[in-house]
Scaffold this motif. Structure first.
Motif, mmCIF file in Angstrom:
data_model
loop_
_atom_site.group_PDB
_atom_site.id
_atom_site.type_symbol
_atom_site.label_atom_id
_atom_site.label_comp_id
_atom_site.label_asym_id
_atom_site.label_seq_id
_atom_site.Cartn_x
_atom_site.Cartn_y
_atom_site.Cartn_z
ATOM 1 N N PHE A 95 0.832 -1.200 0.000
ATOM 2 C CA PHE A 95 0.000 0.000 0.000
ATOM 3 C C PHE A 95 0.869 1.253 0.000
ATOM 4 O O PHE A 95 0.574 2.211 -0.718
ATOM 5 N N SER A 96 1.950 1.249 0.757
ATOM 6 C CA SER A 96 2.851 2.405 0.797
ATOM 7 C C SER A 96 3.539 2.616 -0.553
ATOM 8 O O SER A 96 3.707 3.753 -0.989
ATOM 9 N N VAL A 97 3.896 1.530 -1.209
ATOM 10 C CA VAL A 97 4.492 1.637 -2.545
ATOM 11 C C VAL A 97 3.471 2.211 -3.530
ATOM 12 O O VAL A 97 3.802 3.063 -4.369
ATOM 13 N N ALA A 98 2.222 1.778 -3.418
ATOM 14 C CA ALA A 98 1.168 2.306 -4.288
ATOM 15 C C ALA A 98 0.930 3.791 -4.022
ATOM 16 O O ALA A 98 0.763 4.582 -4.959
ATOM 17 N N VAL A 99 0.928 4.180 -2.752
ATOM 18 C CA VAL A 99 0.746 5.597 -2.404
ATOM 19 C C VAL A 99 1.894 6.425 -2.960
ATOM 20 O O VAL A 99 1.679 7.497 -3.547
ATOM 21 N N ALA A 100 3.125 5.938 -2.802
ATOM 22 C CA ALA A 100 4.285 6.664 -3.321
ATOM 23 C C ALA A 100 4.202 6.814 -4.840
ATOM 24 O O ALA A 100 4.451 7.898 -5.381
ATOM 25 N N GLY A 101 3.823 5.748 -5.519
ATOM 26 C CA GLY A 101 3.685 5.825 -6.966
ATOM 27 C C GLY A 101 2.578 6.765 -7.409
ATOM 28 O O GLY A 101 2.727 7.504 -8.383
ATOM 29 N N CYS A 102 1.469 6.751 -6.681
ATOM 30 C CA CYS A 102 0.346 7.625 -7.041
ATOM 31 C C CYS A 102 0.696 9.094 -6.841
ATOM 32 O O CYS A 102 0.367 9.943 -7.680
#
Length: 140
Positions: A95-102
């Protein structure tokens, strides 16, 4: 170089905002009728609070303008979560990787350094995913 700095700061700000949400106490609000309260009021307030925190962090790091990134990051994340990712099966690290990418994508799309064609090309899939995952279920 400024574009890379902008994306990295936006990604870190988004992850720090997600960590702040993770630090909130785990209260079981969703038991029975309270699920409506959580879905309608508390969920959007938490999302707005995280976006506000990310905006403040990006403003402190002198990302100008930072408000489009702070508003665009959650929209990209919402489009991703409603179509591609299942939040129940995703670990907090993913989820943190997805947030960073977004947030990094939102920083790219809102950057003045990129030509308009690149910004449209990067933003078009987000618009399609948002329409498919958020708008379409509301309309149907």
């Amino acid at each position: 170089m400024l574009l890379v700095r902008r994306c990295l700061i936006a990604a870190v700000s988004g992850v720090l905002a997600a960590l702040a949400l993770k630090a909130l106490p785990d209260v079981h609000l969703c038991t029975g009728v309270e699920c409506i309260f959580v879905g309608v009021l508390v969920g959007p307030l938490l999302l707005f609070g995280a976006a506000l925190l990310a905006w403040a962090l990006m403003a402190l790091a002198r990302i100008r303008p930072s408000w489009p990134v702070a508003l665009g990051g959650p929209v990209v994340l919402l489009a991703l979560l409603t179509t591609v990712l299942d939040l129940a099966e995703v670990s907090f690290l993913m989820f943190s990787v997805a947030v960073a990418g977004c947030y990094a994508l939102a920083a790219l799309v809102t950057a003045d350094e990129l030509p308009r064609a690149w910004r449209v090309a990067l933003g078009a899939p987000v618009v399609v995913l948002f329409g498919w995952g958020v708008v379409l279920p509301i309309v149907l």
